[in-house]
Design a protein around this motif. Structure first.
Motif, PDB file in Angstrom:
ATOM      1  N   THR A 264      -2.209 -11.392 -13.044  1.00  0.00           N
ATOM      2  CA  THR A 264      -1.201 -12.360 -12.586  1.00  0.00           C
ATOM      3  C   THR A 264      -0.203 -11.745 -11.607  1.00  0.00           C
ATOM      4  N   ASP A 265      -0.160 -10.406 -11.546  1.00  0.00           N
ATOM      5  CA  ASP A 265       0.742  -9.753 -10.588  1.00  0.00           C
ATOM      6  C   ASP A 265       0.000  -9.393  -9.318  1.00  0.00           C
ATOM      7  N   VAL A 266       0.687  -9.528  -8.204  1.00  0.00           N
ATOM      8  CA  VAL A 266       0.088  -9.082  -6.937  1.00  0.00           C
ATOM      9  C   VAL A 266       0.481  -7.624  -6.723  1.00  0.00           C
ATOM     10  N   VAL A 267      -0.522  -6.783  -6.460  1.00  0.00           N
ATOM     11  CA  VAL A 267      -0.286  -5.363  -6.199  1.00  0.00           C
ATOM     12  C   VAL A 267      -0.745  -5.057  -4.778  1.00  0.00           C
ATOM     13  N   PRO A 268       0.173  -4.903  -3.838  1.00  0.00           N
ATOM     14  CA  PRO A 268      -0.272  -4.525  -2.495  1.00  0.00           C
ATOM     15  C   PRO A 268      -0.969  -3.160  -2.563  1.00  0.00           C
ATOM     16  N   CYS A 269      -2.103  -3.068  -1.896  1.00  0.00           N
ATOM     17  CA  CYS A 269      -2.914  -1.843  -1.983  1.00  0.00           C
ATOM     18  C   CYS A 269      -2.908  -1.112  -0.653  1.00  0.00           C
TER      19      CYS A 269
ATOM     20  N   PRO B 272       9.647   0.552  -4.542  1.00  0.00           N
ATOM     21  CA  PRO B 272       8.725   0.091  -5.581  1.00  0.00           C
ATOM     22  C   PRO B 272       8.207   1.222  -6.468  1.00  0.00           C
ATOM     23  N   ILE B 273       7.537   0.836  -7.526  1.00  0.00           N
ATOM     24  CA  ILE B 273       6.776   1.784  -8.350  1.00  0.00           C
ATOM     25  C   ILE B 273       5.501   2.110  -7.574  1.00  0.00           C
ATOM     26  N   VAL B 274       5.247   3.385  -7.412  1.00  0.00           N
ATOM     27  CA  VAL B 274       4.071   3.814  -6.645  1.00  0.00           C
ATOM     28  C   VAL B 274       3.074   4.426  -7.615  1.00  0.00           C
ATOM     29  N   TRP B 275       1.845   4.027  -7.499  1.00  0.00           N
ATOM     30  CA  TRP B 275       0.851   4.583  -8.413  1.00  0.00           C
ATOM     31  C   TRP B 275      -0.512   4.535  -7.724  1.00  0.00           C
ATOM     32  N   GLY B 276      -1.502   5.183  -8.302  1.00  0.00           N
ATOM     33  CA  GLY B 276      -2.829   5.102  -7.696  1.00  0.00           C
ATOM     34  C   GLY B 276      -3.756   6.196  -8.170  1.00  0.00           C
TER      35      GLY B 276
ATOM     36  N   VAL C 270      11.040  -8.382   0.196  1.00  0.00           N
ATOM     37  CA  VAL C 270      10.995  -9.799   0.575  1.00  0.00           C
ATOM     38  C   VAL C 270      10.141 -10.593  -0.421  1.00  0.00           C
ATOM     39  N   LEU C 271       8.917 -10.166  -0.656  1.00  0.00           N
ATOM     40  CA  LEU C 271       8.042 -10.938  -1.542  1.00  0.00           C
ATOM     41  C   LEU C 271       8.217 -10.572  -3.017  1.00  0.00           C
ATOM     42  N   GLY C 272       8.880  -9.449  -3.274  1.00  0.00           N
ATOM     43  CA  GLY C 272       9.243  -9.116  -4.658  1.00  0.00           C
ATOM     44  C   GLY C 272       8.147  -8.449  -5.475  1.00  0.00           C
ATOM     45  N   TYR C 273       7.094  -7.925  -4.842  1.00  0.00           N
ATOM     46  CA  TYR C 273       6.054  -7.241  -5.613  1.00  0.00           C
ATOM     47  C   TYR C 273       6.612  -5.897  -6.100  1.00  0.00           C
TER      48      TYR C 273
END
Ligand code: F6P
Length: 535
Positions: free
Chosen positions: A381-386, A359-363, A312-315
């Motif tokens: 500038t990018d939003v990364v949901p955590c 999505p791309i998953v990383w951490g 939906v939000l496109g992150y």
């Protein structure tokens, strides 16, 4: 598919997450889910009642409940491979029947588990010996799902280790096996070759190298090799005696397989009692997933938060941030689980997906990540949901002050991401430090945090085997729900094939037996370089 949600997202533009808490003092409780001892907080997102209603409606539209039951009851929901999806049967410890093609698979599942337990106890207790005495070290050779789950779980449960040391070799890079075997005694090492297909070139190459090492060092491969696979004729051809081969059905996908024979190295490390608790944790999550209403259902809400942020939000990415050093390999494990499952652009019916794939998953574990990439998460500038994870207490009571700091940092990060810092606050802070004029103005800009950056937190009392089982099953079901809503098959992985095929055809070229000229210009030039630099 997401029109309603896109409209809600547009209406929510400019809204501050922090304000949602002022508007609803009960928000934290309303926008969280609990099961057993796990607590999942998704209140630090823009999701409100309307958005959640629209998200849960997706579950009904996509038939999540029907497909969930089809999965648990052995229907062939992996349609492109014509297979059932029954990793849940591996933790169905109470043994209620589960049928595939009309046959109850539970007797065999439980029998294999018992055989694994007996074998593990023989290795742990010294009854099963190598040529040079009791087994001191176990080397698991496997890759992808035959590696990442056991690696992740073995590290996660290190406080429960009371068996031999366990090592993992996955990469075909000879450096991996060479460095792993170097300090080991070939007469007291058990090698487990774990490969669902028993054809994977990396694992087969490493298995042959390990056997040669063992023979050369005076060990006895007849006693010191075991295998885990679905391909029993191939394990036999490799020369591993049937009593040390642990099979499973092709209704277990590689990345979902840690619960069964692929978990053998974990079982050897921690013993039957702790491994049983791990399985029970997974089973508890299954029961919750099958019975809780959507908005209280933890895997469902974890999935819907994922859909909200990605589709939906496109992150484009999400960060998994365990504030738990022993979960250091969880992000890598989840990369395979989520990206191999939902990284697809074709829907189940063969049509092109009209929405973004998973999505791309990383951490990385916290607090380390804070000193590496959190700069971008806060001010990029990018939003990364955590997705934060943390235990209420650690396993080291004598280091409780460390754990307090760990917790404080974890909670501080999600708060900082949400609150941010305005330019006025930055000015005030700098003025308090004695800064004035143009310099204050210039410096203040650098101290601004936009805030309003979404995160979730999964919190648990302590990382026990049971809790780890809950967490792993939670993420498995999240993948299932997201995949079902996207209409894709989360259980195949055709996207890994092309590279494997080209690697096979490049072998003879690198050997000098085939002409590189037929390759593209870039590949041909790289091959020429290799030839020039190899002695
Ligand atoms: O990389 C593709 C893959 O098939 C994974 O899905 C799997 O976990 C891994 O290779 C290893 O496969 P196997 O267990 O058959 O060696």
């Amino acid at each position: 598919m997401f029109d309603d949600l896109k409209a809600l997202a547009a209406a929510a533009r400019g809204r501050r997450i922090l304000d949602l808490f002022s508007a609803d003092p009960d928000r934290a409780r309303q926008f969280s889910a609990e099961t057993g001892n796990l607590y999942f907080d998704y209140s630090k997102t823009l999701i409100d009642d309307d958005i959640r209603n629209a998200l849960t409606a997706l579950c009904d539209k996509a038939g999540v409940a029907e497909r969930r039951e089809a999965m648990f009851s052995g229907h062939k929901i992996n349609e492109t491979e014509g297979r059932a999806v029954l990793h849940t049967a591996l933790r169905n410890l109470d043994g209620g029947p589960v049928k595939v093609d009309g046959q109850d698979i539970m007797p065999e599942v439980l029998d294999t588990l018992r055989r694994m337990q007996v074998f593990a106890e023989e290795i742990r207790g010294g009854a099963a010996q190598g040529g040079g005495g009791s087994i001191t070290d176990v080397v698991n050779i496997g890759i992808g799902g035959s590696d990442l789950g056991p690696v992740m779980a073995t590290l996660a449960l290190s406080p429960y280790h009371d068996g031999p040391r366990v090592h993992f070799v996955s990469n075909v890079d000879g450096a991996h096996i060479a460095d792993t075997l170097r300090p080991l005694d070939p007469t007291r090492t058990l090698v487990i070759v774990a490969s669902k297909t028993f054809t994977t070139v990396e694992s087969m190459t490493n298995a042959r190298t390990a056997r040669a090492w063992m023979i050369e060092g005076g060990g006895d491969p007849d006693r010191q090799f075991a295998a885990v696979s679905c391909a029993l004729e191939r394990t036999e051809a490799f020369g591993i005696p049937g009593e040390r081969v642990f099979g499973f059905g092709n209704w277990v996908g590689g990345r979902f397989s840690v619960w069964g024979p692929i978990g053998l190295p974990v079982l050897i490390a921690i013993g039957s009692h702790a491994f049983d608790a791990f399985l029970r944790g997974g089973q508890a999550m299954d029961l919750h997933f099958r019975s809780a209403p959507w908005n209280r259902n933890m895997p469902v809400m974890l999935a819907l938060v994922g859909i909200w942020h990605r589709q939906v939000l496109g992150y484009a990415t999400r960060a998994v941030l365990p504030y738990d050093q022993r979960l250091a390999r969880l992000p890598a494990y989840l990369q395979q689980l989520e990206m191999e499952s939902n990284g697809k652009s074709v829907a189940m019916d063969g049509s092109t997906l009209t929405v973004p794939s998973g999505p791309i998953v990383w951490g990385e574990p916290g607090t380390n990540g804070q000193h590496a990439f959190f700069q971008l998460i806060h001010q990029g500038t990018d939003v990364v949901p955590c997705e934060f994870m943390v235990a209420a207490e650690g396993h080291e009571p004598e280091l409780a002050h460390h754990h307090r700091l760990l917790l404080a940092n974890c909670l501080a990060q999600s708060e900082a991401l949400m609150r941010g810092r305005s330019v006025e606050d930055a000015r005030q802070m700098l003025a308090g430090q004695g800064m004035t004029g143009a310099e204050l103005e210039r410096q203040a800009r650098h101290r601004v945090f936009p805030g309003n950056r979404p995160s979730t937190t999964l919190i648990y009392p302590k990382l026990t085997p049971f809790t780890l089982g809950q967490i792993v099953a939670l993420y498995e079901h999240r993948v299932f729900v997201e995949g079902t809503i996207l209409g894709i098959n989360s259980f195949d992985q055709w996207g890994v094939q092309l590279g494997k095929e080209l690697a096979t055809s490049l072998g003879p070229v690198l050997e000098g037996e085939a002409d590189p000229a037929s390759r593209d210009g870039s590949t041909a030039a790289l091959i020429e370089y290799v030839r020039r630099h190899q002695r």
